[in-house]
Each structure stands twice: as structure tokens, then as C-alpha cells.
Design a protein around this motif. Sequence first.
Motif, PDB file in Angstrom:
ATOM      1  N   THR A  28      -4.422  -7.788  -2.774  1.00  0.00           N
ATOM      2  CA  THR A  28      -3.977  -6.974  -1.641  1.00  0.00           C
ATOM      3  C   THR A  28      -3.983  -5.486  -1.971  1.00  0.00           C
ATOM      4  O   THR A  28      -3.877  -4.654  -1.055  1.00  0.00           O
ATOM      5  CB  THR A  28      -2.554  -7.389  -1.229  1.00  0.00           C
ATOM      6  N   ALA A  31      -6.379  -3.415   0.041  1.00  0.00           N
ATOM      7  CA  ALA A  31      -6.225  -3.346   1.496  1.00  0.00           C
ATOM      8  C   ALA A  31      -6.310  -1.903   2.001  1.00  0.00           C
ATOM      9  O   ALA A  31      -6.703  -1.667   3.148  1.00  0.00           O
ATOM     10  CB  ALA A  31      -4.901  -3.976   1.909  1.00  0.00           C
ATOM     11  N   TYR A  32      -5.956  -0.928   1.185  1.00  0.00           N
ATOM     12  CA  TYR A  32      -5.955   0.459   1.653  1.00  0.00           C
ATOM     13  C   TYR A  32      -7.364   0.981   1.916  1.00  0.00           C
ATOM     14  O   TYR A  32      -7.549   2.003   2.583  1.00  0.00           O
ATOM     15  CB  TYR A  32      -5.244   1.356   0.638  1.00  0.00           C
ATOM     16  N   GLN A  86       3.780   2.319   2.393  1.00  0.00           N
ATOM     17  CA  GLN A  86       2.783   1.279   2.631  1.00  0.00           C
ATOM     18  C   GLN A  86       2.044   0.911   1.348  1.00  0.00           C
ATOM     19  O   GLN A  86       1.767  -0.267   1.086  1.00  0.00           O
ATOM     20  CB  GLN A  86       1.785   1.755   3.688  1.00  0.00           C
ATOM     21  N   TRP A  90       1.763  -2.806  -0.517  1.00  0.00           N
ATOM     22  CA  TRP A  90       0.517  -3.454  -0.941  1.00  0.00           C
ATOM     23  C   TRP A  90       0.465  -3.701  -2.448  1.00  0.00           C
ATOM     24  O   TRP A  90      -0.364  -4.460  -2.919  1.00  0.00           O
ATOM     25  CB  TRP A  90      -0.681  -2.608  -0.535  1.00  0.00           C
TER      26      TRP A  90
END
Length: 552
Positions: A28, A31-32, A86, A90
Motif C-alpha cells: 500500500t 498508493a500515493y 494520508q 498508507w
Amino acid sequence: MDTVTGTIRQYDVGQINTGECVSTDQLTVFAYLTAEKAERYRQVMRAFLHAKQRFVLHLRPDEVVTSLHDDGTAVDRDGVQTLLAQLVEWGNLRADPDTAEVATVEEFYRARFLYQLTLEGEAAERAVAHFEDLLVVPGELQTSALADIQELLAELLGLARAEAPDPGKVHRSLTTLTTRLEELTDRARTFITGLQRTVDLHGIDLEAFLAYKDRLIEYLERFIGDLVVAQGRIATLLADIDAAGSARLLALAAERDLADRLEVTEADRAAVHARWSDRWAGLTAWFVAPTDDRAQADVLRERARRAIPALLQAVSQINQRRVSRTDRPADLRTLARWFAQCPSDADAHRLWRAAFGLSPSRHLKVDGDTLDARADEPVRASISWLDAPPLQVSPQLRRTGHYVRRGRPASIVDRSAEKALLARQAELETAQLADARAQLVTDGTVRLSELGHLDPAAFGAFLDLLGEALSASAPGVAGPDRAVRVTSADGGLEIRLTPTDDDRQATIVTTDGALIGPDHHVAIVDLTGTDLGRPRRATAADDVLVPEEVGA
């Protein structure tokens, strides 16, 4: 505080990396890259990575804002705080409580954290940066890498001959060696693959292309020559290291890799040893041809040589277009622009008929009787093929697809002067080749140091022979089997090369300088079976003659 606790649990002792596969949860951190504000996330991650390169472990939100402003990105503190939260979710960043002294009441009641990169977050950002670097790295043939590989192998040979080699030096030399070879291979593959796409034959200026062609051919020839010389030396060093004990060096490097692990199992030790053995085997196969295959250096040299004729063919195509003044792709592109500029469909149809003329049936070439019949009874172009009388096509056109028009044939261009020039050039090249062979052919076996002075043509032919012989030598073979026998590319000369094993140096004097290297016994034989009509090149052995030879 829950976020901090959850982050810390990721580094529980039971989850220390022991070589197992990465879990799905850890992925994950990428994910950015696909999020809505992917570019802002990338900027924040680069700011943390640059801070770590300066040995700064933590960053506060205000410091992140300052770093982004320095890079030309305008963002406020609240926006940065949202991005940081955020990234923590993640798993890219880790948030620790900021226990520094507060200056205002607002700061006391506000949750304050210090942020730093997690192991997974740093790995993700470095992987993306490495991916971007590979896309923009230029392809090149690294002659300097060949020199570095020789120096590193020489260091390893000294360590292999030592009674107690330093494991740190062994590991450092082997790691640098494999990294340098990987870089050489990757850059060379990129260069050779993109060589054909480098030149756009339709848009490049002729003078610029010719200048680029000269630089590129010189660049390729220089690398090929350096690769031939370096391959023989590296093959010898590899054989010497194997004889001195390469397995011991690989074992030391493997143990060095495992020195800092908390727990080492036999499976870990076997995997690391196997990895270093594979690296050494690949390094050897790169420069020394296996029994049933070719060395990768030979493959690279062949592909570089093939690039030169391909480039010359491109030059020929440019010259042909200049002479014929025709360029079908350029004509079609011009016609496409004309179609795009037509004000109406009717104008486009008229342009179509003018360009191709395929609408009426009169575009066919027919015989004279058919033309006379059509002159007596004209047929409109608008009549359907089904309703119009049939066309009597010439049997020759129907049989061969070609029609020879009537009338006087075209004049034949006299090419006798050009043919005579080519014949004189061929005769001159043949004479130069014969003279070079006469200089190189030896009377029996001599030393390289006894060859004497060579003119440029003979020296060039000798370098080709010597390079092929050195690349074909088998390092590590003792006795008479060390002799090498190869022929030139045209099959006219044969060289027999044998090391002297006396550590003497040979010096070959030429017009452009002197070639210095290890001395060898050499015998060069003319395989054409013709008398060259020139006296044999004298050697140092000719200073001593028996009376019968003097009388003769």
C-alpha cells in the motif's frame, strides 16, 4: 496516539525481515503514485528522502512547507498536514509525538508530530526514482568500465594470493565489480537498441548527419578495439583468480553479507553462497566463451560491428534520395496536407482524380488497334464497365505486367570513366594489401619484439590479426596447447601465437607511435599461395647469416 501506536507495531520484533516475501499490506506504500494528488505526494516524499540524504531523520510540518516552497511549490500548512496524515495511513511515513517545548497555548492543545520515512516508504520512493533514472539514462559503450573491471580483478587476484584476505576488501571489490559489469551491460544494450532510432532519415540535415556518422563510426571502432584488448586481459585475470582460489573469495563475500543478520539459517547461507557463485559464473561467461556457447563480449562486439554497415546503408539511402529527387513518404505527407486544406468535398474529389487518375478506364495502357477503335467510336468515362465494350489489352502486358512503349529507346549513359576509376581504386587497394602481407609474413617463428617498423596499412592488418588471436586464446591452459592459430577475415593470412612466459616486453614501432605489450612467439603465413613479388620483411634474425646464404 492510536496512529503512532499502530505504526510502531509494524516494527515488532516478530516482524523483522528474515528474507520472506513482501505482504500485500506492505504494497500500500505505492498508493500515493496513483492518488488524486500524486504529484504533491511525490514532492513530499522527495523532501523526506532529500532530508535523509542530509542525515536529517525527522521533519516537522513547517519544515516540509519550507522545503516545498524552496522547490517552487506553494502550499499551506494545513494542506501539508493533510498530505502527511494520508502518507502515514498508507505506511510511507511514521508519526512520533513532538515533545519539544511549546511557545503558545494553541500549540499546546494542537496534536504535534515529528514525521520520518518508514522502511517501506523509503524503499518505494527509491524504487520509483530508480525507475525514472532508467528511463532517462543514456545508452553508451563504456570503455572506462572495461578499465575499471581490469583494475578490480587485479585487486581480487592480489587478495586471492594472500594468506588471509580481508573479508571487507573482498566484499567491496566483488560488489563494485558486479555493479560495474551490470552498468556496462545495461548501457550497451540501451545504446545498441536505440542506435537505429537515433537518426530520423526524413528530417535530419545532411551535413549534420554526415558529421554524426563520422563521430559514431569512430566511437564504435574505438570501443571495439578496446573491447578486443580488454577481453584477453580480463580472461587471463579470471583464470589466474580461479587458479588462486576464487571459491574462497566468494565464500568470504557471502559471509560478509550475513555478518549483520540477527539469525542465520543454513538455507540463508546456501542462498547467499549460490547467489555469489552465479554472479561469478556470469562474469566469467561474459568474457570467456563457454564450451557450447559464445561469450557475451563477443556478441556485443558483433552487434557493434553490424551497426557500422547499417549506418552506411542509411547514408546510401540519403544519397539516393538526393540523386533521384524522389521521396515517397514525403510526397504522401504533402498530399495529405493538400487534402486537409481542401475547402470542400468536390475539391477533394478533383484532387484525388488529379493525383491518382483511377476513376476513368483510360488510365490503362492498351495496344494500337484498341486505340484506333476507341477513336472511331468514343466511349464516355461515365459509362459503367459492364456496359462499355471490352478493352483489348496487349498480351505482353497481360503476361508479364510490363508494357514497352513504342519509339526510340532511351539513351545509354556511358559509365566507362566511372568503371575505370573503380578499377584503379581496386587495383590500388589490392597492391596495398599485397604490400602489407609482404611486410607481415615471417620466415618461421619470431618474437613480436623482432617485427621491426610497420607502415600504417601493415600495422592495421597486424592489429586485426593480433586482436583475433588474443580473443581466441584459452586462459589457464598450460603447455603446447597455449598456442593459438587464427586466420584473417579475408582468409589470406594466418597467425600462430604462443606466449614466451619470460615476462619480456615487445615494442612495435609504427609511423603513429609504438605498441608495447607482453612478448610472444609469432608466425605469420600467407595462405593465398601466390608469390607477392616483394622481398620478405627483414627481422632481427636476419643479422646473422650463414656463408651459403651470403653467397647466394
